[in-house]
Design a protein around this motif. Structure first.
Motif, PDB file in Angstrom:
ATOM      1  N   VAL A 240      -4.773   1.328  -4.598  1.00 46.51           N
ATOM      2  CA  VAL A 240      -4.047   1.048  -5.835  1.00 46.51           C
ATOM      3  C   VAL A 240      -3.199  -0.196  -5.655  1.00 46.51           C
ATOM      4  O   VAL A 240      -2.519  -0.346  -4.634  1.00 46.51           O
ATOM      5  N   VAL A 241      -3.241  -1.075  -6.660  1.00 47.82           N
ATOM      6  CA  VAL A 241      -2.400  -2.268  -6.659  1.00 47.82           C
ATOM      7  C   VAL A 241      -1.651  -2.321  -7.982  1.00 47.82           C
ATOM      8  O   VAL A 241      -2.256  -2.209  -9.049  1.00 47.82           O
ATOM      9  N   TYR A 242      -0.334  -2.464  -7.899  1.00 53.55           N
ATOM     10  CA  TYR A 242       0.478  -2.697  -9.090  1.00 53.55           C
ATOM     11  C   TYR A 242       1.553  -3.718  -8.741  1.00 53.55           C
ATOM     12  O   TYR A 242       2.427  -3.450  -7.915  1.00 53.55           O
ATOM     13  N   ARG A 246       1.234  -2.137  -3.010  1.00 54.09           N
ATOM     14  CA  ARG A 246      -0.121  -1.827  -2.582  1.00 54.09           C
ATOM     15  C   ARG A 246      -0.102  -0.502  -1.832  1.00 54.09           C
ATOM     16  O   ARG A 246       0.692  -0.321  -0.917  1.00 54.09           O
ATOM     17  N   ILE A 247      -1.004   0.391  -2.222  1.00 50.37           N
ATOM     18  CA  ILE A 247      -1.033   1.730  -1.646  1.00 50.37           C
ATOM     19  C   ILE A 247      -2.423   1.984  -1.085  1.00 50.37           C
ATOM     20  O   ILE A 247      -3.433   1.779  -1.763  1.00 50.37           O
ATOM     21  N   PRO A 414      -5.448 -19.138 -11.158  1.00 49.93           N
ATOM     22  CA  PRO A 414      -5.914 -18.579  -9.882  1.00 49.93           C
ATOM     23  C   PRO A 414      -4.773 -18.165  -8.944  1.00 49.93           C
ATOM     24  O   PRO A 414      -4.942 -17.255  -8.144  1.00 49.93           O
ATOM     25  N   LYS A 415      -3.630 -18.815  -9.036  1.00 43.04           N
ATOM     26  CA  LYS A 415      -2.534 -18.495  -8.146  1.00 43.04           C
ATOM     27  C   LYS A 415      -2.001 -17.086  -8.389  1.00 43.04           C
ATOM     28  O   LYS A 415      -1.357 -16.499  -7.536  1.00 43.04           O
ATOM     29  N   ARG A 416      -2.248 -16.552  -9.611  1.00 43.39           N
ATOM     30  CA  ARG A 416      -1.750 -15.226  -9.961  1.00 43.39           C
ATOM     31  C   ARG A 416      -2.793 -14.154  -9.686  1.00 43.39           C
ATOM     32  O   ARG A 416      -2.593 -12.996 -10.020  1.00 43.39           O
ATOM     33  N   CYS A 417      -3.914 -14.533  -9.112  1.00 46.72           N
ATOM     34  CA  CYS A 417      -5.046 -13.627  -8.949  1.00 46.72           C
ATOM     35  C   CYS A 417      -4.708 -12.461  -8.013  1.00 46.72           C
ATOM     36  O   CYS A 417      -4.136 -12.657  -6.956  1.00 46.72           O
ATOM     37  N   VAL A 418      -5.078 -11.262  -8.467  1.00 45.01           N
ATOM     38  CA  VAL A 418      -4.891 -10.071  -7.650  1.00 45.01           C
ATOM     39  C   VAL A 418      -6.193  -9.290  -7.645  1.00 45.01           C
ATOM     40  O   VAL A 418      -6.762  -9.009  -8.698  1.00 45.01           O
ATOM     41  N   SER A 419      -6.698  -8.966  -6.495  1.00 43.51           N
ATOM     42  CA  SER A 419      -7.922  -8.169  -6.379  1.00 43.51           C
ATOM     43  C   SER A 419      -7.530  -6.703  -6.262  1.00 43.51           C
ATOM     44  O   SER A 419      -6.586  -6.344  -5.562  1.00 43.51           O
ATOM     45  N   THR A 420      -8.269  -5.860  -6.996  1.00 47.72           N
ATOM     46  CA  THR A 420      -7.982  -4.426  -6.963  1.00 47.72           C
ATOM     47  C   THR A 420      -9.253  -3.661  -6.700  1.00 47.72           C
ATOM     48  O   THR A 420     -10.341  -4.140  -6.977  1.00 47.72           O
TER      49      THR A 420
END
Length: 420
Positions: A240-242, A246-247, A414-420
């Motif tokens: 999980v990513v919020y 990160r969990i 792209p700098k704000r990119c988060v992979s989940t």
């Protein structure tokens, strides 16, 4: 070559006072409308010959293009539709000085389709009493994207299509002609237009082949068992990513176990519904898994909905527990049962043993329609429903262990990119 022969066509037309031209042209009109999901169609046809004395001693063929407009409803009978088409075709011939081209220009309309009934023109053609061989030198010279021609050869009814290959594929035109055959048969056998089936047995077989989705998979699994397998296989992977939180799978497994233990301590289990009213956060994923591990079904509540609707949903689902954010709790003021606040989740005691958990046919979630046209209606999904969807999703998108879902903002920033 159509399955309907010349004798059947002539017998039907004679019995109902119809011209063969009417029958074949009306079949095209009906099919063209249906292929465009409409109840009307506009196209052109040809009128053999010209009523002009100057052509009496000419060897050749001159034709006029005339408009065909057909309209029907779900209640229109086959014979009423055919008679209406015949009346319109006859009227256009009587006023053939007003051509199709003039009509389209005057009314600023567009239509790029033609149907022609050629009768017996390709059958036993003679010139001055002698048989004559027909040799086609060119295709149509008129600027039409599609022209369908029907005619007799002996006792056979035949169909020919000429079309622009940069606009239509051969497969599409072939399916269109096959459906034309089905419509023509329907005109001869059915009473009402609504009963005409445009699909043939081979087309139904083709459609069924698109949905060959029988795949073997483990139907004994549930969302909980699949999650436990993943947590055991990759405990340190991010689950999980919020935002910056990160969990891992192991952490989600432990946190959701504590929630499940608390729910079970309330005596809740199979078929019981737990409502969840929390803002977007990491707890959305963790709490739902905890509810499921307890064997219950969860009911997500959107805090942006009107309070009347949220209260109705909880009452309708007979919710036995509410897990809510403290600031959102007042929204569902009609509910007076047990409440577990999100601020209490981190302090729940650890559990050493949980119940066996849900079965594949256990209730997984309670969702509700918008209620924009009346009272919202509940929809029940089981674990088996979701497991089947997961297996399809996994195959369809060819997911691998390294697969990630990329947040939409990555495209523009792209700098704000988060992979989940």
């Amino acid at each position: 070559v159509l399955s309907t022969n010349k004798e059947r066509v002539e017998a039907f037309c004679k019995a109902n006072g119809l011209y063969k031209n009417t029958l074949f042209t009306a079949a095209y009109a009906f099919l063209l409308a249906k292929f465009n999901n409409e109840q009307e169609s506009l196209f052109t046809t040809v009128y053999n010959g010209r009523n002009d004395q100057r052509f009496l001693h000419s060897v050749g063929m001159a034709v006029k293009t005339l408009p065909v407009f057909a309209k029907f409803t779900n209640e229109t009978s086959v014979l009423d539709f055919l008679m209406a088409c015949q009346t319109q075709l006859t009227g256009c011939r009587e006023h053939d000085i007003y051509t199709y081209a003039d009509l389209m220009a005057d009314l600023n309309l567009q239509s790029n389709s033609m149907f022609t009934w050629q009768g017996n023109m390709f059958d036993d053609i003679q010139f001055m009493g002698k048989p004559m061989q027909t040799i086609q030198l060119t295709n149509l010279t008129v600027e039409m994207s599609l022209c369908l021609m029907a005619f007799h050869v002996g006792n056979q009814c035949q169909l020919k299509a000429e079309y622009k290959s940069n606009e239509y594929s051969e497969k599409l035109i072939s399916q269109f002609m096959e459906s034309y055959e089905a419509v023509l048969e329907g005109f001869l056998t059915e009473t009402n237009l609504r009963d005409i089936n445009m699909t043939t047995a081979s087309q139904i077989e083709l459609l069924d082949s698109f949905n060959q989705n029988d795949v073997d998979y483990d139907t004994t699994q549930t969302i909980v068992s699949l999650f436990r397998q993943q947590a055991k296989a990759t405990p340190d992977n991010i689950a999980v990513v919020y935002k910056d939180r990160r969990i891992t799978y192991a952490e989600v497994d432990q946190m959701s176990d504590r929630i499940a233990g608390h729910i079970a301590s309330k005596g809740l289990g199979a078929e019981d519904v737990v409502s969840v009213l929390i803002p977007r956060s990491e707890w959305m994923a963790v709490v739902s898994m905890g509810v499921l591990k307890a064997g219950c079904a969860y009911q997500p509540l959107d805090p942006s909905y009107p309070k009347e609707r949220l209260n109705f949903m909880m009452q309708d689902a007979n919710a036995k527990l509410l897990i809510a954010d403290e600031d959102l709790r007042p929204i569902v003021d009609d509910y007076q049962g047990d409440v577990l606040l999100t601020k209490e989740l981190a302090g729940l005691p650890a559990v050493t043993e949980l119940s066996e958990g849900p079965k594949p046919d256990s209730l997984f979630i309670m969702l509700y329609t918008s209620g924009s046209t009346g009272v919202p209606k509940g929809c029940q999904l089981t674990h088996g429903n979701l497991v089947a969807f997961i297996h399809w999703y996994h195959r369809y998108y060819d997911l691998k262990s390294e697969s990630r879902r990329v947040a939409p903002q990555c495209i523009s920033s792209p700098k704000r990119c988060v992979s989940t």
